[in-house]
Design an enzyme around this catalytic site. Sequence first.
Site, PDB file in Angstrom:
ATOM      1  N   ASP A   1      16.061  28.720  16.553  1.00 30.91           N
ATOM      2  CA  ASP A   1      17.219  29.018  17.387  1.00 30.91           C
ATOM      3  C   ASP A   1      17.161  30.512  17.744  1.00 30.91           C
ATOM      4  OD1 ASP A   1      19.889  28.786  18.481  1.00 30.91           O
ATOM      5  OD2 ASP A   1      20.624  29.693  16.640  1.00 30.91           O
TER       6      ASP A   1
ATOM      7  N   ASP B   1      20.293  32.668  19.266  1.00 30.54           N
ATOM      8  CA  ASP B   1      21.516  33.435  19.043  1.00 30.54           C
ATOM      9  C   ASP B   1      21.933  33.409  17.575  1.00 30.54           C
ATOM     10  OD1 ASP B   1      22.856  33.970  21.995  1.00 30.54           O
ATOM     11  OD2 ASP B   1      21.590  32.187  21.927  1.00 30.54           O
TER      12      ASP B   1
ATOM     13  N   GLU C   1      25.552  36.536  19.844  1.00 30.30           N
ATOM     14  CA  GLU C   1      25.682  35.346  20.675  1.00 30.30           C
ATOM     15  C   GLU C   1      25.729  35.847  22.119  1.00 30.30           C
ATOM     16  OE1 GLU C   1      25.882  32.042  19.904  1.00 30.30           O
ATOM     17  OE2 GLU C   1      25.635  32.385  17.745  1.00 30.30           O
TER      18      GLU C   1
ATOM     19  N   GLY D   1      20.259  26.749  22.750  1.00 29.57           N
ATOM     20  CA  GLY D   1      21.311  26.205  23.588  1.00 29.57           C
ATOM     21  C   GLY D   1      21.875  27.262  24.512  1.00 29.57           C
TER      22      GLY D   1
ATOM     23  N   LYS E   1      16.907  19.883  21.056  1.00 35.65           N
ATOM     24  CA  LYS E   1      16.167  20.678  20.071  1.00 35.65           C
ATOM     25  C   LYS E   1      15.320  19.772  19.188  1.00 35.65           C
ATOM     26  CE  LYS E   1      19.188  24.722  19.783  1.00 35.65           C
ATOM     27  NZ  LYS E   1      19.738  25.737  18.879  1.00 35.65           N
TER      28      LYS E   1
END
Length: 295
Positions: free
Chosen positions: A85, A87, A94, A175, A219
Site C-alpha cells: 500500500d 498512503d 494520506e 487505493g 489489490k
Amino acid sequence: MKYTLTLIGNSATPLTDELIGAASGALPNSSAADWLAQAIACDVSFEADDSARVENALRIQLAGAKIDLVVQPTEGRRKKLLVADMDSTIIEQECIDELAGELNIKEQIAEITERAMRGEIEFEPALLERVGLLAGLPLSALENVYKTRITQTPGGRALTATMRAHGATCALVSGGFTYFTQRIADAVGFDLNRANTLIFVDEKLSGDVARPILGRQAKVDTLVELRTTLQLPREATLAIGDGANDLGMIAEAGLGVAYHAKPVVAEAANARIDHGDLSTLLYMQGYRENEIVNM
C-alpha cells in the site's frame, strides 16, 4: 515443526540481553540468539506444534516492550514478491487528506478517510465522496502537495533495493491516485504501480475518478495476477498495508503485515509492525545488516 522468532528493536528501544532472555524463556526447544543487526534484530529458532500459541505467550511475556516480533516457519522467509500500500505505509501521509488541505477542508475529508481505513464504511463510496469534495482543485495544487507535503517512510528505499537485488519484484498498489503512485514508485524503487486515475477538466479536478475503481478486491487481484505471472507459490509473497482495504491482500499473501495499522487490520494480519520502520520487513525475512542495500 521448525519456526523462527525474529525480534526487532529500534533506535528508541534497542534489543537487550534481558529482552532476548525473556523471549527465549517462552520458547520450546529454542536456540541461541542469531544477531541480524547488533542491538536491532535477532533470530531465535525453536520447534513447536502450535506456533500461534507460542506467539501469544511471547506477546504476553514481552508486553510493554516497544519492539516488534514475528513468528514464521523457518523455511521460505525470503519473499520474491512485495505488494505494498502507499498512503500511511510507503509514505507518511494520506494524499487525499493533504489535497483537502489545499481547499481548507482537510478535517472534513480526513474524518471520512479514517472511518474508511477502520472499515466502518465501504472504501469505494468513501473515495467518491471525498474526490467529489475536491472538484475544481487545480493541477498545480497536486504538484504543490507532492513537493511540499509528502514524505517517504524511512526504510522504504532500502526495502525495495534489497529485495530487488535478491531477485524480488516490488509493486506499489494503492487505493489512492496514479498522480502520486507513479512518482512515489520511481522515487522509492518499485518495479510497477497501480492506483486510481483522477479525471481532470481544463487542468482542474472534475470530482470523479476513472472506472473501474481500484479498491480492496483489486489489490487482491493484483497480488494473485503478479504471483501467477511470476510463477510463485503463495508462500513467496509479501503484502503490507495499514487500512481495511488492505485486509484482502494481507490475507492472500504468504506473509501479510499490518504496518502501524488500524486495530481491525492489526488483529487480522499474521504479522505486524507497531514500532519500527519499513526496514523491519527485511529483518523479518532474515536479511542481515551487511546484506541491506542502503539508498
